[in-house]
Scaffold this motif. Structure first.
Motif, PDB file in Angstrom:
ATOM      1  N   ARG A 225       0.826  -1.229   0.000  1.00  0.00           N
ATOM      2  CA  ARG A 225       0.000   0.000   0.000  1.00  0.00           C
ATOM      3  C   ARG A 225       0.853   1.268   0.000  1.00  0.00           C
ATOM      4  O   ARG A 225       0.329   2.358  -0.224  1.00  0.00           O
ATOM      5  CB  ARG A 225      -0.910   0.038   1.232  1.00  0.00           C
ATOM      6  CG  ARG A 225      -1.965  -1.036   1.301  1.00  0.00           C
ATOM      7  CD  ARG A 225      -3.026  -0.842   0.260  1.00  0.00           C
ATOM      8  NE  ARG A 225      -2.928  -1.867  -0.756  1.00  0.00           N
ATOM      9  CZ  ARG A 225      -3.364  -1.725  -1.999  1.00  0.00           C
ATOM     10  NH1 ARG A 225      -3.915  -0.602  -2.389  1.00  0.00           N
ATOM     11  NH2 ARG A 225      -3.240  -2.700  -2.866  1.00  0.00           N
ATOM     12  N   ARG A 274      -9.517 -13.061   6.136  1.00  0.00           N
ATOM     13  CA  ARG A 274     -10.461 -12.380   5.231  1.00  0.00           C
ATOM     14  C   ARG A 274     -11.807 -12.161   5.917  1.00  0.00           C
ATOM     15  O   ARG A 274     -12.443 -11.116   5.732  1.00  0.00           O
ATOM     16  CB  ARG A 274     -10.629 -13.172   3.939  1.00  0.00           C
ATOM     17  CG  ARG A 274     -11.601 -12.480   2.975  1.00  0.00           C
ATOM     18  CD  ARG A 274     -11.466 -12.958   1.552  1.00  0.00           C
ATOM     19  NE  ARG A 274     -11.855 -14.350   1.423  1.00  0.00           N
ATOM     20  CZ  ARG A 274     -11.829 -15.019   0.266  1.00  0.00           C
ATOM     21  NH1 ARG A 274     -11.432 -14.411  -0.835  1.00  0.00           N
ATOM     22  NH2 ARG A 274     -12.178 -16.280   0.219  1.00  0.00           N
ATOM     23  N   LEU A 277     -11.352  -9.275   8.199  1.00  0.00           N
ATOM     24  CA  LEU A 277     -11.210  -8.044   7.418  1.00  0.00           C
ATOM     25  C   LEU A 277     -12.562  -7.606   6.843  1.00  0.00           C
ATOM     26  O   LEU A 277     -12.919  -6.425   6.892  1.00  0.00           O
ATOM     27  CB  LEU A 277     -10.180  -8.254   6.295  1.00  0.00           C
ATOM     28  CG  LEU A 277      -9.920  -7.074   5.369  1.00  0.00           C
ATOM     29  CD1 LEU A 277      -9.390  -5.871   6.150  1.00  0.00           C
ATOM     30  CD2 LEU A 277      -8.916  -7.449   4.273  1.00  0.00           C
TER      31      LEU A 277
ATOM     32  N   LEU B 214      -3.392   1.530   9.381  1.00  0.00           N
ATOM     33  CA  LEU B 214      -3.261   0.245   8.673  1.00  0.00           C
ATOM     34  C   LEU B 214      -2.310  -0.716   9.408  1.00  0.00           C
ATOM     35  O   LEU B 214      -2.663  -1.890   9.600  1.00  0.00           O
ATOM     36  CB  LEU B 214      -2.799   0.473   7.227  1.00  0.00           C
ATOM     37  CG  LEU B 214      -2.463  -0.797   6.436  1.00  0.00           C
ATOM     38  CD1 LEU B 214      -3.688  -1.703   6.284  1.00  0.00           C
ATOM     39  CD2 LEU B 214      -1.884  -0.444   5.060  1.00  0.00           C
ATOM     40  N   ALA B 218      -3.392  -4.393  10.729  1.00  0.00           N
ATOM     41  CA  ALA B 218      -2.675  -5.603  10.296  1.00  0.00           C
ATOM     42  C   ALA B 218      -2.137  -6.367  11.497  1.00  0.00           C
ATOM     43  O   ALA B 218      -2.255  -7.595  11.570  1.00  0.00           O
ATOM     44  CB  ALA B 218      -1.530  -5.218   9.347  1.00  0.00           C
ATOM     45  N   LEU B 267     -10.946   2.993   5.049  1.00  0.00           N
ATOM     46  CA  LEU B 267     -11.680   2.095   4.148  1.00  0.00           C
ATOM     47  C   LEU B 267     -11.055   2.053   2.760  1.00  0.00           C
ATOM     48  O   LEU B 267     -10.909   0.990   2.163  1.00  0.00           O
ATOM     49  CB  LEU B 267     -13.136   2.546   4.031  1.00  0.00           C
ATOM     50  CG  LEU B 267     -14.075   2.005   5.109  1.00  0.00           C
ATOM     51  CD1 LEU B 267     -15.448   2.639   4.950  1.00  0.00           C
ATOM     52  CD2 LEU B 267     -14.181   0.478   5.029  1.00  0.00           C
ATOM     53  N   LEU B 270      -8.247  -0.218   3.004  1.00  0.00           N
ATOM     54  CA  LEU B 270      -8.635  -1.613   3.272  1.00  0.00           C
ATOM     55  C   LEU B 270      -9.245  -2.274   2.027  1.00  0.00           C
ATOM     56  O   LEU B 270      -9.105  -3.477   1.826  1.00  0.00           O
ATOM     57  CB  LEU B 270      -9.623  -1.690   4.443  1.00  0.00           C
ATOM     58  CG  LEU B 270      -9.056  -1.346   5.823  1.00  0.00           C
ATOM     59  CD1 LEU B 270     -10.108  -1.595   6.912  1.00  0.00           C
ATOM     60  CD2 LEU B 270      -7.795  -2.150   6.128  1.00  0.00           C
ATOM     61  N   TYR B 271      -9.913  -1.486   1.177  1.00  0.00           N
ATOM     62  CA  TYR B 271     -10.417  -2.063  -0.079  1.00  0.00           C
ATOM     63  C   TYR B 271      -9.252  -2.584  -0.920  1.00  0.00           C
ATOM     64  O   TYR B 271      -9.332  -3.646  -1.525  1.00  0.00           O
ATOM     65  CB  TYR B 271     -11.218  -1.024  -0.879  1.00  0.00           C
ATOM     66  CG  TYR B 271     -12.541  -0.618  -0.241  1.00  0.00           C
ATOM     67  CD1 TYR B 271     -13.337  -1.555   0.420  1.00  0.00           C
ATOM     68  CD2 TYR B 271     -12.994   0.700  -0.311  1.00  0.00           C
ATOM     69  CE1 TYR B 271     -14.557  -1.170   1.006  1.00  0.00           C
ATOM     70  CE2 TYR B 271     -14.208   1.083   0.270  1.00  0.00           C
ATOM     71  CZ  TYR B 271     -14.976   0.148   0.928  1.00  0.00           C
ATOM     72  OH  TYR B 271     -16.162   0.523   1.502  1.00  0.00           O
ATOM     73  N   GLY B 272      -8.181  -1.817  -0.948  1.00  0.00           N
ATOM     74  CA  GLY B 272      -6.995  -2.248  -1.689  1.00  0.00           C
ATOM     75  C   GLY B 272      -6.374  -3.496  -1.084  1.00  0.00           C
ATOM     76  O   GLY B 272      -5.961  -4.412  -1.800  1.00  0.00           O
ATOM     77  N   VAL B 273      -6.313  -3.534   0.243  1.00  0.00           N
ATOM     78  CA  VAL B 273      -5.757  -4.713   0.918  1.00  0.00           C
ATOM     79  C   VAL B 273      -6.616  -5.938   0.611  1.00  0.00           C
ATOM     80  O   VAL B 273      -6.102  -7.019   0.313  1.00  0.00           O
ATOM     81  CB  VAL B 273      -5.686  -4.487   2.448  1.00  0.00           C
ATOM     82  CG1 VAL B 273      -5.292  -5.772   3.157  1.00  0.00           C
ATOM     83  CG2 VAL B 273      -4.702  -3.372   2.773  1.00  0.00           C
ATOM     84  N   ARG B 274      -7.957  -5.742   0.668  1.00  0.00           N
ATOM     85  CA  ARG B 274      -8.841  -6.885   0.417  1.00  0.00           C
ATOM     86  C   ARG B 274      -8.665  -7.404  -1.007  1.00  0.00           C
ATOM     87  O   ARG B 274      -8.674  -8.606  -1.249  1.00  0.00           O
ATOM     88  CB  ARG B 274     -10.297  -6.514   0.681  1.00  0.00           C
ATOM     89  CG  ARG B 274     -11.228  -7.705   0.460  1.00  0.00           C
ATOM     90  CD  ARG B 274     -12.579  -7.534   1.097  1.00  0.00           C
ATOM     91  NE  ARG B 274     -13.313  -6.409   0.516  1.00  0.00           N
ATOM     92  CZ  ARG B 274     -14.527  -6.037   0.933  1.00  0.00           C
ATOM     93  NH1 ARG B 274     -15.116  -6.682   1.933  1.00  0.00           N
ATOM     94  NH2 ARG B 274     -15.140  -5.014   0.378  1.00  0.00           N
ATOM     95  N   ASP B 276      -5.910  -7.266  -2.823  1.00  0.00           N
ATOM     96  CA  ASP B 276      -4.650  -8.025  -2.839  1.00  0.00           C
ATOM     97  C   ASP B 276      -4.819  -9.379  -2.158  1.00  0.00           C
ATOM     98  O   ASP B 276      -4.304 -10.400  -2.628  1.00  0.00           O
ATOM     99  CB  ASP B 276      -3.546  -7.248  -2.110  1.00  0.00           C
ATOM    100  CG  ASP B 276      -2.976  -6.108  -2.952  1.00  0.00           C
ATOM    101  OD1 ASP B 276      -3.298  -6.038  -4.153  1.00  0.00           O
ATOM    102  OD2 ASP B 276      -2.207  -5.298  -2.397  1.00  0.00           O
ATOM    103  N   LEU B 277      -5.523  -9.383  -1.025  1.00  0.00           N
ATOM    104  CA  LEU B 277      -5.705 -10.623  -0.271  1.00  0.00           C
ATOM    105  C   LEU B 277      -6.551 -11.613  -1.072  1.00  0.00           C
ATOM    106  O   LEU B 277      -6.232 -12.811  -1.137  1.00  0.00           O
ATOM    107  CB  LEU B 277      -6.368 -10.313   1.080  1.00  0.00           C
ATOM    108  CG  LEU B 277      -6.657 -11.504   1.991  1.00  0.00           C
ATOM    109  CD1 LEU B 277      -5.379 -12.261   2.354  1.00  0.00           C
ATOM    110  CD2 LEU B 277      -7.357 -11.035   3.281  1.00  0.00           C
ATOM    111  N   ASP B 278      -7.620 -11.107  -1.693  1.00  0.00           N
ATOM    112  CA  ASP B 278      -8.457 -11.982  -2.522  1.00  0.00           C
ATOM    113  C   ASP B 278      -7.639 -12.589  -3.663  1.00  0.00           C
ATOM    114  O   ASP B 278      -7.766 -13.772  -3.972  1.00  0.00           O
ATOM    115  CB  ASP B 278      -9.640 -11.190  -3.111  1.00  0.00           C
ATOM    116  CG  ASP B 278     -10.758 -11.012  -2.089  1.00  0.00           C
ATOM    117  OD1 ASP B 278     -10.797 -11.790  -1.113  1.00  0.00           O
ATOM    118  OD2 ASP B 278     -11.571 -10.087  -2.263  1.00  0.00           O
TER     119      ASP B 278
END
Lengths: 389, 389
Positions: A225, A274, A277, B214, B218, B267, B270-274, B276-278
């Motif tokens: 990020r 997930r 999150l 963030l 985490a 948020l 966190l959308y970006g993290v989600r 990447d995680l997905d």
């Protein structure tokens, strides 16, 4: 001089950071060590720094048994003894294959590997038995291990014989593993100053998924990020960000092999992450909704609860130490002068950190001590004129 | 003796860790400080440790202007001067309300707050103008600030006047902010040894969402997964896990207020993290699919790239130092003895860490130095008989 319980000579296949460090440590303990690496230059460096001698035999081509009764044989060219122990220190991707090759090639040798994921290699060896490539007796000479040590650098130049001092070294035997294989692995760990932890390959992989692979993924996700962040924002970075992302500087090629090799265990954990999150995102999308604040507090509280379970130094509980912070100038000798006064006060330093921020020529030295000694230390340092925070 | 540019006396509303620390630091610089806290016991502790005197006026009830021309007035009971500067150090949830109360109650005073989210308080003050509660002139006397310092403990007992030494102190003025409000805020930051960073409230909130909020999320998400972990797994924990989760021990009540107060900026991240995680989860569900390994390597490489942007000490690049590791016994004086030898070698310690693992009575002292000095230091320490790794 030679270590007991360790069949010699030891052949180390793979002279990267770990293999070379093992060679250095074993040689320092008086063991006979041979080295072999597909890269002649990596091998030459390892030899040059004294990690062992070049293995005189030929390891290329399909394996042919070159000895039938262990350490009494010699290499085909007659110049060296056959290995009594083979340490496979290859990249994780090819470790299983080199293990099987070694079991076939050296019928008398114990074979261990040091890759950071254990189940997949154990499964490869078992599949070798099912497929008729290996006999059960051959497979029994294999034991998987994982020395949990590393450095910020890789390659043989960074190798140190002391790399494993005080590190955990996991040994994954099962009911089929030959006792002399376990004994050899544990002997190597002990020679190198590590602590042996015995557990199944399944338990090992589930453990490292949580305590090693998840932190790596989290650090990478957070750091990712930062790619587009303005410099003015990053100038505000403190130890929170630095600590959380410290391991994000890891080698992508190595970590691909580790993460792909332990995918099922890691996935189980990532599904849980997930879920947490998603719950946090939903809550924060309407932070004034009834129960929203309780939900957020719950996430932090669950983090508190999990964090409190991480053992501290010497197995002590994590919050067992009190911190005394001393402001030091950024000049040679300052930190040493503080710690000399700490030593004269007779107080043991349990942990130590420098805390500093960009643009300042002073630093904060954080000294962890037993809580009962904190006030005494603060008084002693204050009396010596130190700025104690 | 009294600081220039700072209208006195200073009234600090809220005597928790930060408010009390500010009081201590300002008093040490010779400023007149009053303290007020809704909790009589918190206020009494702050007074006892010398952070300031009890504010003699009455702050309960609806605000009535108690002075019309600044620091020439006195409190209604005639025993004290009206504050020239009000520092609002209340919990984040009530900070906006206490800021508005202070602007109304003290028509001559500059009012600043130190909460860790700035946009919502600025919006509350602006809404006060729109609603006719505040005049524009009253609102102009407010400036939002954020001293980026903290300790592992909270409350006035943990307060230290040196808490802000070398820390960033963000000052969020806009075009409506009165110059004397900015001057007072920057004077306080300078008196306390912090570095002033000027930025808009919007930029501040976007920055801390990334570099502070963030990492906290985490660390909590990772730590939360440890709640049910067997102790044998946790016994393998190393510095990777410890570093990544260090801040997970934070106060849930404080963090609810911070995260809820900065929800939109967090948020967005966190959308970006989600995402990447997905992507990572999908890839790891079939790690042998074409392109899967490249995808995983990409995640780690993106982490490398982001991590490389975090500034190091004194603004230096993060990887600018070389690490020399020395093995020390866990007895008083050992670390000091090493560092004394480092000092005698004339090499400056840029950073310092203790690295240890459970169950061992030795530790690894990691000394960061300028790369050009590394070999020289290793030689010097080796010559003194230290085990240099």
């Amino acid at each position: 001089m030679a270590p007991r319980g360790l069949p010699e000579p030891v052949l180390i296949r793979g002279t990267g950071l770990l293999g070379t460090s093992i060679g250095l440590g074993l040689r320092a303990a008086g063991a006979d060590v041979y080295l072999a690496d597909p890269s002649p230059s990596a091998q030459a460096v390892a030899e040059d720094i004294g990690a062992g001698l070049a293995y005189p035999g030929d390891l290329s081509g399909a394996p042919t048994a070159t000895g039938s009764s262990g350490d009494t044989g010699t290499t085909p060219d007659g110049t060296g003894a056959l290995p009594g122990t083979v340490v496979v220190a290859s990249p994780p991707d090819v470790t299983g294959q080199v293990v099987i090759d070694s079991l076939l090639r050296f019928p008398g040798a114990v074979v261990l590997d040091i890759a950071s994921v254990k189940g997949q290699i154990q499964r490869q060896v078992r599949a070798g038995v099912v497929d008729g490539v290996l006999t059960e007796a051959q497979a029994a000479r294999y034991v998987g291990t994982h020395p949990m040590a590393g450095r910020e650098r890789s390659g043989p130049v960074a190798a140190r014989g002391q790399l494993f001092t005080a590190a955990p070294w996991v040994v994954c035997a099962d009911q089929d593993t030959a006792p002399q294989a376990v004994a050899a692995a544990e002997e190597i760990a002990q020679i190198l100053g590590a602590t042996v932890h015995r557990m199944s390959a399944e338990d090992h992989d589930a453990s490292v998924a949580l305590i090693s692979h998840l932190p790596q993924i989290a650090a990478s996700l957070v750091s990712s990020r930062l790619q587009e962040t303005p410099a003015a924002s990053l100038a505000l970075s403190g130890n929170g960000l630095r600590d959380t992302t410290r391991i994000a500087a890891s080698d992508p090629q190595l970590w691909v092999q580790i993460l792909a090799g332990n995918a099922p265990d890691i996935l189980r954990i990532l599904y849980g992450v997930r879920e947490d999150l998603d719950r946090l995102i939903t809550t924060m999308e309407d932070p004034t909704a009834p129960g929203a604040r309780l939900d957020i507090a719950q996430l932090i509280a669950e983090g508190n609860a999990g964090h409190a379970r991480i053992p501290g130094k010497h197995g002590a509980p994590p919050q067992a130490f009190a911190v005394v912070t001393v402001i030091v100038d950024d000049t040679p000798g300052q930190i040493s002068a503080v710690l000399q006064d700490v030593g004269q006060a007779g107080v043991n330093v349990e942990d130590l950190r420098m805390d500093h921020s960009a643009g300042h020529e002073v630093g904060m030295l954080e000294i962890s001590v037993l809580p009962g000694r904190k006030q005494e230390l603060m008084d002693a340092l204050g009396a010596q004129g130190w700025k104690v925070v």
